[in-house]
Motif scaffolding. Structure first.
Motif, PDB file in Angstrom:
ATOM      1  N   GLU A  52       0.831  -1.205   0.000  1.00 37.22           N
ATOM      2  CA  GLU A  52       0.000   0.000   0.000  1.00 37.22           C
ATOM      3  C   GLU A  52       0.865   1.255   0.000  1.00 37.22           C
ATOM      4  OE1 GLU A  52      -2.804   0.062   3.243  1.00 37.22           O
ATOM      5  OE2 GLU A  52      -3.448  -1.987   2.796  1.00 37.22           O
ATOM      6  N   PHE A  53       1.867   1.251   0.859  1.00 34.75           N
ATOM      7  CA  PHE A  53       2.767   2.401   0.952  1.00 34.75           C
ATOM      8  C   PHE A  53       3.497   2.622  -0.365  1.00 34.75           C
ATOM      9  CE2 PHE A  53       7.067   4.024   1.811  1.00 34.75           C
ATOM     10  CZ  PHE A  53       6.756   5.245   2.380  1.00 34.75           C
ATOM     11  N   LEU A  54       4.050   1.546  -0.936  1.00 37.81           N
ATOM     12  CA  LEU A  54       4.809   1.680  -2.176  1.00 37.81           C
ATOM     13  C   LEU A  54       3.928   2.124  -3.339  1.00 37.81           C
ATOM     14  CD1 LEU A  54       7.270  -1.317  -1.912  1.00 37.81           C
ATOM     15  CD2 LEU A  54       7.836   1.122  -1.872  1.00 37.81           C
ATOM     16  N   LEU A  55       2.700   1.656  -3.383  1.00 36.83           N
ATOM     17  CA  LEU A  55       1.801   2.095  -4.454  1.00 36.83           C
ATOM     18  C   LEU A  55       1.564   3.601  -4.374  1.00 36.83           C
ATOM     19  CD1 LEU A  55      -0.803  -0.809  -4.571  1.00 36.83           C
ATOM     20  CD2 LEU A  55       0.836  -0.169  -6.356  1.00 36.83           C
ATOM     21  N   ALA A  66      11.333   5.110  -7.749  1.00 37.40           N
ATOM     22  CA  ALA A  66      10.541   4.011  -7.186  1.00 37.40           C
ATOM     23  C   ALA A  66      11.463   2.870  -6.759  1.00 37.40           C
ATOM     24  CB  ALA A  66       9.518   3.527  -8.211  1.00 37.40           C
ATOM     25  N   LYS A  67      12.473   2.581  -7.565  1.00 36.85           N
ATOM     26  CA  LYS A  67      13.438   1.545  -7.185  1.00 36.85           C
ATOM     27  C   LYS A  67      14.149   1.941  -5.903  1.00 36.85           C
ATOM     28  CE  LYS A  67      14.262  -0.313 -11.750  1.00 36.85           C
ATOM     29  NZ  LYS A  67      15.251  -0.692 -12.760  1.00 36.85           N
ATOM     30  N   GLY A  68      14.443   3.215  -5.755  1.00 31.39           N
ATOM     31  CA  GLY A  68      15.057   3.709  -4.533  1.00 31.39           C
ATOM     32  C   GLY A  68      14.148   3.500  -3.338  1.00 31.39           C
ATOM     33  N   ARG A  69      12.835   3.782  -3.494  1.00 31.25           N
ATOM     34  CA  ARG A  69      11.891   3.597  -2.389  1.00 31.25           C
ATOM     35  C   ARG A  69      11.862   2.138  -1.950  1.00 31.25           C
ATOM     36  NH1 ARG A  69      11.814   8.294  -3.452  1.00 31.25           N
ATOM     37  NH2 ARG A  69      10.233   9.833  -2.948  1.00 31.25           N
ATOM     38  N   VAL A  70      11.924   1.232  -2.920  1.00 27.22           N
ATOM     39  CA  VAL A  70      11.927  -0.195  -2.596  1.00 27.22           C
ATOM     40  C   VAL A  70      13.161  -0.543  -1.767  1.00 27.22           C
ATOM     41  CG1 VAL A  70      12.180  -2.500  -3.605  1.00 27.22           C
ATOM     42  CG2 VAL A  70      10.471  -0.920  -4.517  1.00 27.22           C
ATOM     43  N   ALA A  71      14.330  -0.084  -2.194  1.00 27.62           N
ATOM     44  CA  ALA A  71      15.566  -0.354  -1.441  1.00 27.62           C
ATOM     45  C   ALA A  71      15.490   0.250  -0.046  1.00 27.62           C
ATOM     46  CB  ALA A  71      16.769   0.208  -2.203  1.00 27.62           C
ATOM     47  N   GLU A  72      14.939   1.441   0.055  1.00 23.15           N
ATOM     48  CA  GLU A  72      14.829   2.129   1.345  1.00 23.15           C
ATOM     49  C   GLU A  72      13.901   1.366   2.283  1.00 23.15           C
ATOM     50  OE1 GLU A  72      13.536   5.927  -0.166  1.00 23.15           O
ATOM     51  OE2 GLU A  72      15.428   6.137  -1.261  1.00 23.15           O
TER      52      GLU A  72
END
Length: 125
Positions: A52-55, A66-72
């Motif tokens: 939910e947060f990532l969406l 977005a890839k950065g958010r996933v790593a974070e």
């Protein structure tokens, strides 16, 4: 958050700018997803909470960001699990972000070209 900052610096060796980005994402995620009735409740976090947060996050940023958010987020989940804050290893539940080169929308065809194609296509009814 202070423990997470120290861990990122001492255990992960991240730069100050990277730690700032990771910290900002962690604060947003925890404020939005780990609070129940105004109380910090990280032990109830799920993979669905992460999705939910990532969406929400990824809807407003580029594929690279977005890839950065996933790593974070993965980093935060690993930290929380390693330090006994959450019981499950949720780092693996963070989905990857697709980012294919040349994945932009192809150029459109001229109306005349579409009509010419349709005119030459056999139609069996």
């Amino acid at each position: 958050m202070e423990q997470y900052q120290r861990w990122m610096e001492s255990e992960r060796g991240l730069s100050a700018s990277t730690m700032l980005r990771y910290g900002n994402t962690a604060r947003r995620f925890l404020a939005e997803q780990a609070m129940t009735d105004g109380q910090f409740a990280p032990d109830s976090l799920t993979g669905a909470d992460q999705n939910e947060f990532l969406l929400r996050e990824c809807a407003r940023v580029s594929a690279g960001s977005a890839k950065g958010r996933v790593a974070e987020l993965r980093s935060l989940m690993r930290f929380l699990h390693l330090h006994g804050v959450i019981p499950k290893k949720l780092g693996g539940a963070v989905p990857p972000v697709g980012g294919w080169r040349f994945a932009s929308v192809p150029p459109t065809m001229a109306t005349e070209d579409v009509q010419r194609l349709l005119d030459q296509t056999p139609r069996h009814g």
